[in-house]
Design a protein around this motif. Structure first.
Motif, PDB file in Angstrom:
ATOM      1  N   VAL A  31      30.774  43.254  31.931  1.00 30.03           N
ATOM      2  CA  VAL A  31      31.893  42.518  31.331  1.00 30.03           C
ATOM      3  C   VAL A  31      31.767  41.066  31.779  1.00 30.03           C
ATOM      4  CG1 VAL A  31      34.396  42.341  31.065  1.00 30.03           C
ATOM      5  CG2 VAL A  31      33.355  44.574  31.511  1.00 30.03           C
ATOM      6  N   TRP A 174      45.526  44.688  31.251  1.00 28.70           N
ATOM      7  CA  TRP A 174      44.397  44.630  32.194  1.00 28.70           C
ATOM      8  C   TRP A 174      44.050  46.045  32.652  1.00 28.70           C
ATOM      9  CZ3 TRP A 174      46.242  40.158  35.986  1.00 28.70           C
ATOM     10  CH2 TRP A 174      46.234  38.944  35.283  1.00 28.70           C
ATOM     11  N   THR A 175      45.102  46.794  33.005  1.00 28.76           N
ATOM     12  CA  THR A 175      44.895  48.180  33.450  1.00 28.76           C
ATOM     13  C   THR A 175      44.211  48.975  32.348  1.00 28.76           C
ATOM     14  OG1 THR A 175      46.939  47.933  34.670  1.00 28.76           O
ATOM     15  CG2 THR A 175      46.098  50.172  34.462  1.00 28.76           C
ATOM     16  N   LEU A 177      42.358  47.854  29.834  1.00 27.95           N
ATOM     17  CA  LEU A 177      40.966  47.414  29.628  1.00 27.95           C
ATOM     18  C   LEU A 177      40.063  47.929  30.745  1.00 27.95           C
ATOM     19  CD1 LEU A 177      41.591  43.815  28.250  1.00 27.95           C
ATOM     20  CD2 LEU A 177      40.385  45.643  27.059  1.00 27.95           C
ATOM     21  N   GLU A 178      40.598  47.973  31.946  1.00 30.73           N
ATOM     22  CA  GLU A 178      39.809  48.535  33.060  1.00 30.73           C
ATOM     23  C   GLU A 178      39.513  50.006  32.800  1.00 30.73           C
ATOM     24  OE1 GLU A 178      41.551  47.348  37.073  1.00 30.73           O
ATOM     25  OE2 GLU A 178      39.382  46.998  37.092  1.00 30.73           O
ATOM     26  N   HIS A 181      36.908  50.370  30.224  1.00 25.50           N
ATOM     27  CA  HIS A 181      35.596  50.046  30.808  1.00 25.50           C
ATOM     28  C   HIS A 181      35.042  51.244  31.596  1.00 25.50           C
ATOM     29  CE1 HIS A 181      32.365  47.750  32.426  1.00 25.50           C
ATOM     30  NE2 HIS A 181      32.788  47.817  33.672  1.00 25.50           N
ATOM     31  N   LEU A 191      34.584  38.378  27.058  1.00 29.55           N
ATOM     32  CA  LEU A 191      36.003  38.030  26.939  1.00 29.55           C
ATOM     33  C   LEU A 191      36.181  36.528  27.079  1.00 29.55           C
ATOM     34  CD1 LEU A 191      39.138  38.853  27.319  1.00 29.55           C
ATOM     35  CD2 LEU A 191      38.605  38.865  29.749  1.00 29.55           C
ATOM     36  N   GLU A 198      42.819  36.635  35.032  1.00 26.39           N
ATOM     37  CA  GLU A 198      42.435  37.675  34.062  1.00 26.39           C
ATOM     38  C   GLU A 198      40.909  37.832  34.038  1.00 26.39           C
ATOM     39  OE1 GLU A 198      44.658  38.015  30.340  1.00 26.39           O
ATOM     40  OE2 GLU A 198      42.834  37.297  29.403  1.00 26.39           O
ATOM     41  N   LEU A 202      39.066  41.340  35.169  1.00 27.40           N
ATOM     42  CA  LEU A 202      38.406  42.172  34.159  1.00 27.40           C
ATOM     43  C   LEU A 202      36.882  42.128  34.179  1.00 27.40           C
ATOM     44  CD1 LEU A 202      40.760  41.516  31.108  1.00 27.40           C
ATOM     45  CD2 LEU A 202      40.688  43.541  32.555  1.00 27.40           C
ATOM     46  N   SER A 203      36.307  41.063  34.728  1.00 24.71           N
ATOM     47  CA  SER A 203      34.870  40.907  34.477  1.00 24.71           C
ATOM     48  C   SER A 203      33.984  41.154  35.698  1.00 24.71           C
ATOM     49  CB  SER A 203      34.610  39.508  33.911  1.00 24.71           C
ATOM     50  OG  SER A 203      34.907  38.552  34.884  1.00 24.71           O
ATOM     51  N   ARG A 226      36.278  48.454  41.462  1.00 28.52           N
ATOM     52  CA  ARG A 226      37.270  48.821  40.445  1.00 28.52           C
ATOM     53  C   ARG A 226      37.913  50.137  40.834  1.00 28.52           C
ATOM     54  NH1 ARG A 226      36.630  45.732  35.725  1.00 28.52           N
ATOM     55  NH2 ARG A 226      34.640  44.647  35.567  1.00 28.52           N
ATOM     56  N   CYS A 238      40.338  39.989  44.331  1.00 29.58           N
ATOM     57  CA  CYS A 238      40.445  39.271  43.053  1.00 29.58           C
ATOM     58  C   CYS A 238      41.266  38.001  43.222  1.00 29.58           C
ATOM     59  CB  CYS A 238      41.098  40.162  41.997  1.00 29.58           C
ATOM     60  SG  CYS A 238      40.038  41.471  41.427  1.00 29.58           S
TER      61      CYS A 238
END
Lengths: 255, 249
Positions: A31, A174-175, A177-178, A181, A191, A198, A202-203, A226, A238
């Protein structure tokens, strides 16, 4: 394996020189977040990857761009998906029908049960017959995400998908998308966002772009384990990286 | 349509009619200057068969002219969409045709096409095609850039982009164009009839004026108005039924 390879990319709209010597690679399942000031060409870069520039917008594009080893205009349909900040859905279609749109356009058979499973993944069970006007901004983005995921793309491009959402909904996304992933580890995501936090959450790799003509001014690898958001709390690593990237950007911008 | 939607305008109309009757009675306005509603009603009842015959002619011209005008408007909008290079040709030409003072060229039309319904149908076409074309074109242009981009990423064919995205997006605009078009169709037909014919409500109006039959003139005006409202409502109903899916989002 490299899913995306960009080397020496330059782009301009007429006399406006937008991107200058952009090079980066994205591995399968990685990501990548592109951040930078407004109008620095992040969306242009995303659209060049998607192949819609120069197909839809006249622009001069130079450099080597490969998606799964092929130039963007040669990539088979269904390989890439793109979601935007808004207007991702056909307003006259129901949620379920919107989810199935991609499959329809690709000429693939789609079953309600599969579309419903995807809707369950994004937490929208029970909203199958709703129209976009009946959904909140966050729910619409979930539908857009479900629609994109339903075609099982190799590459998911996201142009500020959470930009129009309030802070709480953004963090819920965010949750989500995680989780996506985790469930689809081979899917590569790019993204575009204005939001440093963010990008970090996420990345795996954050690419910072400068002002026009935009170059890559900073890269950061995010190695925080993660999931990075647990019960609404963002991992400390983070937050530290966010502050670090912010101060780097500030230093670069102020010489 | 809800009863309320009909009852309220009807009541307003009746109040205006009775108010008018009362004022004209009280002020003793001579009937040759402004006849009372009761005299207009009387003229209508005495001549309704004659009015109906001419109404039929006007409706025929208006409806056929509107349908052909709408079809022409849709075709031009489609040509405009699919052959963008013709943009510089179609739009200026359409604007020129739309702005031709048809009152002035009507005599020419009567010379070329005769005094039958054809010339008046052409006048209705000239008036009605433009709102349909302009609205539909605006609808095609209003397609979300993001959605179009998604379709391009899917490598959807030109045809799929048209019928799954551009056409549904443009339908509310088309409907608006059709409703504007039909509301001017009856007026255009009547103006055509006023300029040279022996049939239609325009002819009735012309005859009434020349014979100074003001109650009959007003009866013809009321019939014209009612016919126009009826056609507009009918178009709205048909649009709602045919295009419901794309109008109620």
């Amino acid at each position: 394996m490299k899913t995306i390879e960009v080397q020496g990319l330059k782009a301009s709209y007429g006399d406006l020189f937008v991107l200058n010597n952009i090079s980066f690679t994205v591995a399968e399942g990685e990501v990548v977040a592109l951040i930078g000031p407004s109008g620095c060409g992040k969306s242009t870069l995303l659209r060049i990857l998607a192949g819609t520039i120069p197909k839809m917008v006249p622009a001069k594009v130079e450099g080597r761009i490969k998606i799964l080893g092929q130039s963007p205009d040669k990539v088979p349909p269904g390989t890439m998906e793109m979601i935007f900040q808004e207007e991702n859905l056909l307003p006259w279609r129901t949620t379920l029908s919107n989810v199935k749109l991609g499959q329809e356009l690709l000429g693939r058979r789609s079953q309600n049960s599969q579309a419903e499973e995807i809707l369950a993944l994004v937490g929208l069970t029970g909203f199958e017959s709703s129209h976009p006007r009946e959904l909140s901004g966050g729910m619409k983005q979930r539908v857009a995400l479900a629609s994109a995921l339903y075609t099982s793309p190799d590459v998911l491009l996201m142009d500020e998908p959470l930009g129009a959402l309030d802070a709480l909904t953004r963090e819920e996304m965010w949750t989500l998308l995680e989780r996506i992933h985790q469930e689809k580890p081979s899917m590569t995501m790019v993204l575009v966002t204005h939001h440093v936090e963010e990008a970090v959450v996420l990345s795996d790799q954050v690419i910072v772009m400068g002002r026009l003509p935009s170059e890559i001014i900073e890269r950061a690898t995010i190695e925080v384990a993660r999931p990075r958001v647990k019960n609404g709390i963002i991992a400390e690593g983070c937050l530290l990286l966010t502050n670090e990237i912010r101060s780097k950007i500030r230093r670069i911008n102020h010489g | 349509m809800g009863k309320r939607k009909i009852l309220i305008p009807l009541m307003i109309f009746l109040v205006l009619v009775f108010g008018c009757q009362l004022v004209l009675d009280l002020c003793q306005v001579p009937k040759f200057i402004f006849p009372k509603p009761s005299l207009v009603l009387e003229a209508f009842l005495d001549n309704w068969v004659w009015l109906a015959i001419h109404l039929r002619v006007t409706l025929y011209e208006a409806v056929i002219g509107f349908l052909l005008g709408a079809l022409l408007g849709v075709l031009l909008a489609l040509i405009y969409l699919f052959f963008t290079s013709l943009e510089q040709v179609i739009m200026p030409l359409a604007i020129a045709v739309r702005n031709v003072p048809f009152v002035a060229i009507a005599p020419l039309l009567f010379i070329f096409l005769g005094y039958g319904p054809t010339a008046k149908i052409v006048i209705v076409i000239m008036v009605t095609f433009f709102p349909v074309m302009a609205n539909l074109t605006a609808g095609f242009h209003s397609v979300s850039r993001n959605l179009e981009e998604r379709f391009v990423i899917y490598q959807a064919s030109r045809w799929k982009i048209f019928y799954k995205l551009q056409l549904p997006t443009a339908i509310p605009y088309l409907v608006a164009g059709l409703e504007i078009g039909i509301s001017s169709a009856v007026i255009a037909a009547i103006v055509g009839e006023l300029l040279g014919t022996t049939q239609g409500l325009g002819f009735v109006i012309l005859q009434s004026v020349s014979q100074f039959r003001i109650p009959l003139l007003l009866a013809a005006v009321v019939v014209t108005t009612v016919a126009s409202i009826f056609l507009t409502q009918l178009t709205k109903e048909v649009n709602q039924r045919v295009f419901r899916t794309w109008l109620e989002y």
